[in-house]
Design an enzyme around this catalytic site. Sequence first.
Site, PDB file in Angstrom:
ATOM      1  N   ASP A 106       0.985  -1.111  -0.076  1.00  0.00           N
ATOM      2  CA  ASP A 106       0.029  -0.124  -0.043  1.00  0.00           C
ATOM      3  C   ASP A 106       0.900   1.247  -0.033  1.00  0.00           C
ATOM      4  OD1 ASP A 106       1.186  -0.362   2.509  1.00  0.00           O
ATOM      5  OD2 ASP A 106      -0.839  -0.087   3.370  1.00  0.00           O
ATOM      6  N   GLU A 107       2.102   1.194  -0.419  1.00  0.00           N
ATOM      7  CA  GLU A 107       3.031   2.473  -0.224  1.00  0.00           C
ATOM      8  C   GLU A 107       3.854   2.345  -1.338  1.00  0.00           C
ATOM      9  OE1 GLU A 107       6.198   3.821   3.457  1.00  0.00           O
ATOM     10  OE2 GLU A 107       5.634   1.525   3.102  1.00  0.00           O
TER      11      GLU A 107
END
Length: 382
Positions: A106-107
């Site tokens: 998610d990054e």
Amino acid sequence: MKTSPQRIIAHFDLDSFFVSVEILNNPALKGKPVFVGGAERGVVSSCSYEARRFGIHSGMPSKKALQLCPQAIAVKGSYCDYSKFSRWVTNIIASKAPLFEKASVDEFYLDLTGMDTFFNPLQWTINLRQQIIDETQLPISFGMGSNKMIAKMATNEAKPNGYLQVPFGKEKEFLSSLPVNKIPGVGEQTHAVLKAMGIFTINDISLKTKEELEKGLGKWGTELWNKSFGLHNSEVRACREAKSISSENTFHENKTDLVFLMSELVRLTEKIAFDLRQDGKVAGCVAVKIRYPDFETSSQQASIPLTCADDEIIPVVKELFHKLYRKGKPVRLLGVRLSELANEVVQASLFNDIERKNDLYKAIDDVKNRFGKLKLKRASSG
């Protein structure tokens, strides 16, 4: 002498990613204290901001979370959906960004250096963020600054669902009043040492000498001193690594023995899963290939939750084989391929028993590295 252009780094982070996906799947969860993790023996892998107000955080035993907030809703987790949404966001970023690094599920880091010649980098990043929100309906925050550390810390300050730019030359001003444990890498133990030294804010670090910090923290002290001034040199690593990893075997004699074929599938899967772990990667897609004596070749693939674990990949491989295989027909070649690779860090919150499983595979891989890959294998691989 020609000077290097000012670095422009953006950092994107999907807010409470797993929970956000669960809310999309079940809008009734919106606004409630929710966490992803088993209700009894599990571990919290993601939690809503409503849950965080009760002291719940990632890595906490689910039982403890429910003690802190009895009305919290524990969701088991839809890991295939998380992988799907992660790939969706990755594809959007890949279609726009000149250079990006997927740091976790998610990054993302984006290197926009030089873009200011043609565009306003901040507005460009705002537009990209809005595109991600419009297409996926997921909340996402970003930070922008002169390096990866500043960009990440700006993102953390912008959350939830916001953005923040740290102007060039203003790094120390941005950092000064923040608590020392806001610096990435400062965990509980380091935080305790710093507090014992009378260091509470990042500005307090900058007021110490490197020698003082080294005395209390060793080499990490020098790095921490540099970070307190906003200095960080880590590069955004281009996503140029192999897009897939595979292994196949052409048999000297055509094979019809189903037990043998199953054993060979397991062996091939173990081999590439081992190689995947050695590269520090996880995979989000698996494929099986079958070739018959007349050279007719067929393959089928399936999306999987991001993993590098044999025991999670092997059942999918067997299922794909049975969908493909023409019963009783001799097989000339079998192959297994893993694709949609990402850095291993993305896997960290996908297992409730992540530490135990990682320790198991590390022990297995250590034996393979010492004595050879073939010295340790599953009973089912022959």
